[in-house]
Design a protein around this motif. Structure first.
Motif, PDB file in Angstrom:
ATOM      1  N   ASN A  51     -15.870  -3.665  86.433  1.00 33.52           N
ATOM      2  CA  ASN A  51     -15.838  -3.083  87.769  1.00 33.52           C
ATOM      3  C   ASN A  51     -17.004  -3.534  88.646  1.00 33.52           C
ATOM      4  N   GLY A  52     -18.100  -3.963  88.011  1.00 36.45           N
ATOM      5  CA  GLY A  52     -19.226  -4.452  88.802  1.00 36.45           C
ATOM      6  C   GLY A  52     -18.862  -5.690  89.596  1.00 36.45           C
ATOM      7  N   PHE A  53     -17.993  -6.534  89.049  1.00 39.32           N
ATOM      8  CA  PHE A  53     -17.560  -7.723  89.777  1.00 39.32           C
ATOM      9  C   PHE A  53     -16.573  -7.362  90.887  1.00 39.32           C
ATOM     10  N   LEU A  54     -15.822  -6.308  90.663  1.00 40.43           N
ATOM     11  CA  LEU A  54     -14.967  -5.800  91.732  1.00 40.43           C
ATOM     12  C   LEU A  54     -15.825  -5.378  92.918  1.00 40.43           C
ATOM     13  N   ALA A  55     -16.932  -4.687  92.650  1.00 40.41           N
ATOM     14  CA  ALA A  55     -17.832  -4.261  93.722  1.00 40.41           C
ATOM     15  C   ALA A  55     -18.416  -5.462  94.460  1.00 40.41           C
ATOM     16  N   LEU A  56     -18.736  -6.527  93.721  1.00 38.00           N
ATOM     17  CA  LEU A  56     -19.254  -7.741  94.352  1.00 38.00           C
ATOM     18  C   LEU A  56     -18.225  -8.338  95.312  1.00 38.00           C
ATOM     19  N   ILE A  71      -8.457  -3.418 100.301  1.00 33.37           N
ATOM     20  CA  ILE A  71      -8.814  -3.961  98.993  1.00 33.37           C
ATOM     21  C   ILE A  71      -8.225  -3.037  97.936  1.00 33.37           C
ATOM     22  N   HIS A  72      -7.178  -3.496  97.278  1.00 30.81           N
ATOM     23  CA  HIS A  72      -6.443  -2.658  96.331  1.00 30.81           C
ATOM     24  C   HIS A  72      -6.881  -2.936  94.890  1.00 30.81           C
ATOM     25  N   VAL A  73      -7.077  -1.852  94.143  1.00 28.32           N
ATOM     26  CA  VAL A  73      -7.405  -1.968  92.715  1.00 28.32           C
ATOM     27  C   VAL A  73      -6.532  -1.052  91.858  1.00 28.32           C
ATOM     28  N   ASP A  74      -5.827  -0.135  92.471  1.00 32.94           N
ATOM     29  CA  ASP A  74      -4.963   0.776  91.715  1.00 32.94           C
ATOM     30  C   ASP A  74      -3.739   0.025  91.195  1.00 32.94           C
ATOM     31  N   LYS A  75      -3.296   0.388  89.998  1.00 33.31           N
ATOM     32  CA  LYS A  75      -2.222  -0.352  89.338  1.00 33.31           C
ATOM     33  C   LYS A  75      -0.965  -0.479  90.194  1.00 33.31           C
ATOM     34  N   GLY A  76      -0.619   0.558  90.900  1.00 28.23           N
ATOM     35  CA  GLY A  76       0.599   0.511  91.685  1.00 28.23           C
ATOM     36  C   GLY A  76       0.516  -0.376  92.906  1.00 28.23           C
ATOM     37  N   LEU A  77      -0.702  -0.787  93.298  1.00 26.75           N
ATOM     38  CA  LEU A  77      -0.884  -1.538  94.535  1.00 26.75           C
ATOM     39  C   LEU A  77      -1.409  -2.955  94.312  1.00 26.75           C
ATOM     40  N   VAL A  78      -1.505  -3.383  93.059  1.00 24.55           N
ATOM     41  CA  VAL A  78      -1.972  -4.747  92.776  1.00 24.55           C
ATOM     42  C   VAL A  78      -0.850  -5.604  92.190  1.00 24.55           C
ATOM     43  N   VAL A  92      -7.417  -7.345  91.433  1.00 20.87           N
ATOM     44  CA  VAL A  92      -7.771  -7.025  92.818  1.00 20.87           C
ATOM     45  C   VAL A  92      -6.812  -7.758  93.739  1.00 20.87           C
ATOM     46  N   VAL A  93      -6.281  -7.055  94.718  1.00 24.59           N
ATOM     47  CA  VAL A  93      -5.429  -7.669  95.741  1.00 24.59           C
ATOM     48  C   VAL A  93      -6.010  -7.291  97.102  1.00 24.59           C
ATOM     49  N   VAL A  94      -6.290  -8.302  97.913  1.00 25.27           N
ATOM     50  CA  VAL A  94      -6.816  -8.090  99.265  1.00 25.27           C
ATOM     51  C   VAL A  94      -5.691  -8.358 100.259  1.00 25.27           C
ATOM     52  N   MET A  95      -5.338  -7.339 101.032  1.00 22.95           N
ATOM     53  CA  MET A  95      -4.268  -7.440 102.017  1.00 22.95           C
ATOM     54  C   MET A  95      -4.832  -7.246 103.424  1.00 22.95           C
ATOM     55  N   ARG A  96      -4.181  -7.908 104.384  1.00 24.85           N
ATOM     56  CA  ARG A  96      -4.453  -7.655 105.797  1.00 24.85           C
ATOM     57  C   ARG A  96      -3.105  -7.455 106.457  1.00 24.85           C
ATOM     58  N   GLY A  97      -2.756  -6.195 106.661  1.00 20.92           N
ATOM     59  CA  GLY A  97      -1.391  -5.900 107.066  1.00 20.92           C
ATOM     60  C   GLY A  97      -0.458  -6.300 105.939  1.00 20.92           C
ATOM     61  N   HIS A  98       0.574  -7.105 106.262  1.00 23.93           N
ATOM     62  CA  HIS A  98       1.488  -7.562 105.214  1.00 23.93           C
ATOM     63  C   HIS A  98       1.119  -8.952 104.700  1.00 23.93           C
ATOM     64  N   LEU A 100      -1.018 -11.426 102.344  1.00 28.71           N
ATOM     65  CA  LEU A 100      -1.862 -11.512 101.154  1.00 28.71           C
ATOM     66  C   LEU A 100      -3.028 -12.448 101.454  1.00 28.71           C
ATOM     67  N   VAL A 101      -4.237 -11.915 101.405  1.00 30.63           N
ATOM     68  CA  VAL A 101      -5.439 -12.713 101.652  1.00 30.63           C
ATOM     69  C   VAL A 101      -5.983 -13.295 100.355  1.00 30.63           C
ATOM     70  N   ALA A 102      -6.019 -12.482  99.303  1.00 27.87           N
ATOM     71  CA  ALA A 102      -6.595 -12.948  98.039  1.00 27.87           C
ATOM     72  C   ALA A 102      -6.069 -12.106  96.892  1.00 27.87           C
ATOM     73  N   ALA A 103      -6.014 -12.729  95.723  1.00 25.66           N
ATOM     74  CA  ALA A 103      -5.687 -12.033  94.480  1.00 25.66           C
ATOM     75  C   ALA A 103      -6.662 -12.531  93.418  1.00 25.66           C
ATOM     76  N   LEU A 104      -7.264 -11.604  92.685  1.00 23.51           N
ATOM     77  CA  LEU A 104      -8.323 -11.942  91.742  1.00 23.51           C
ATOM     78  C   LEU A 104      -8.023 -11.376  90.364  1.00 23.51           C
ATOM     79  N   GLU A 105      -8.432 -12.129  89.345  1.00 21.43           N
ATOM     80  CA  GLU A 105      -8.329 -11.700  87.955  1.00 21.43           C
ATOM     81  C   GLU A 105      -9.706 -11.747  87.322  1.00 21.43           C
ATOM     82  N   PHE A 106     -10.096 -10.674  86.620  1.00 22.94           N
ATOM     83  CA  PHE A 106     -11.343 -10.623  85.874  1.00 22.94           C
ATOM     84  C   PHE A 106     -11.010 -10.441  84.395  1.00 22.94           C
ATOM     85  N   LYS A 107     -11.529 -11.323  83.549  1.00 23.21           N
ATOM     86  CA  LYS A 107     -11.250 -11.258  82.120  1.00 23.21           C
ATOM     87  C   LYS A 107     -12.557 -11.321  81.333  1.00 23.21           C
ATOM     88  N   SER A 108     -12.507 -10.846  80.086  1.00 30.01           N
ATOM     89  CA  SER A 108     -13.681 -10.934  79.221  1.00 30.01           C
ATOM     90  C   SER A 108     -13.242 -11.145  77.781  1.00 30.01           C
TER      91      SER A 108
END
Length: 252
Positions: A51-56, A71-78, A92-98, A100-108
């Motif tokens: 989650n620290g990288f989500l904050a970044l 900036i969506h992080v909830d399961k139903g909105l990503v 993480v899914v970043v939306m501006r209206g309808h 899609l600006v960005a979609a991110l995956e964090f793995k470890s």
């Protein structure tokens, strides 16, 4: 274009501290309740380790002018559409209206490198290819190309640093794979994900197992480094912020 990188090095160290702290807390909780998972699984079942990288990423979005983004992080909105499967949950899914600006995956990955490296690799490739094919076929509308990002945190230890033998019963592997450690394999993966255009940026951070207090991490190449990731992401965000917002669907 002046980019604001949101003091990313300090935020990354804080994210690494939280990564190890959350793992340790999850493992303690497992032990206290008597519900012990096999191996190190108990340290990762809490699900909030990165989650620290989500904050970044949230900081980078706001710092670079995209104040109307969601900036969506909830399961139903990503959940985003796919082509070879109906949809996929991102981190993480970043939306501006309808749009899609960005979609991110964090793995470890900490431990069990031989069991999980191939799964992580196939997932990273397949996820991006599925979304880009859906984008080509119009699933995201007639909008600019979004940013896709993939960030991997790996334990920096003997198991991830030791050479790994490759099997070559019929054909030779590319020389850079021969006797490469899992960290070196992940570094090659990140570089190739970017070179092939599957992700706008892919970062690899290797962190020693005793980094809960220091937030220490290592990087291995310019293309797989965190600076390239945050700079490329921030540039995409700033470019989006300079555009007019998308026309509401009701007016299309």
């Amino acid at each position: 274009m002046a980019l604001d990188l949101a003091n990313y090095k300090e935020q990354a160290r804080d994210a690494i501290k939280a990564f190890w702290g959350n793992r340790e807390a999850a493992a303690r909780k497992q032990a206290e309740t008597g519900n012990i998972d096999a191996g190190t699984r108990g340290a990762v079942t809490a699900g909030n380790n990165l989650n620290g990288f989500l904050a970044l990423m949230q900081s980078l979005v706001r710092a670079n002018g995209l104040h109307d983004a969601e900036i969506h992080v909830d399961k139903g909105l990503v959940v985003l559409p796919g082509y070879f499967r109906p949809n996929k949950q991102w981190d993480v899914v970043v939306m501006r209206g309808h749009r899609l600006v960005a979609a991110l995956e964090f793995k470890s990955q900490v431990g069990s490198y031989g069991n999980n490296y191939n799964n992580r690799t196939e997932e990273a490739i397949g996820t991006a290819h599925c979304l880009w094919t859906a984008f080509r076929e119009g699933a995201l509308g007639d909008e600019p190309r979004p940013f896709l990002g993939w960030l991997m945190v790996v334990g920096d230890e003997k198991g991830s640093r030791s050479p790994v033998r490759t099997s070559e019963p019929h054909f030779k592997v590319f020389p850079e794979w021969r006797d490469a450690s899992y960290i070196q394999r992940y570094d090659q993966l990140c570089q190739r994900l970017v070179k092939e255009g599957l992700y706008g940026a892919a970062a690899l951070l290797a962190t020693p197992l005793n980094s809960a207090e220091t937030g220490a991490y290592a990087e291995f190449s310019a293309l797989s480094g965190l600076e390239y990731f945050v700079t490329t992401f921030a540039a995409h965000i700033a470019a989006e912020a300079s555009r007019p917002p998308p026309t509401p669907r009701s007016l299309l």
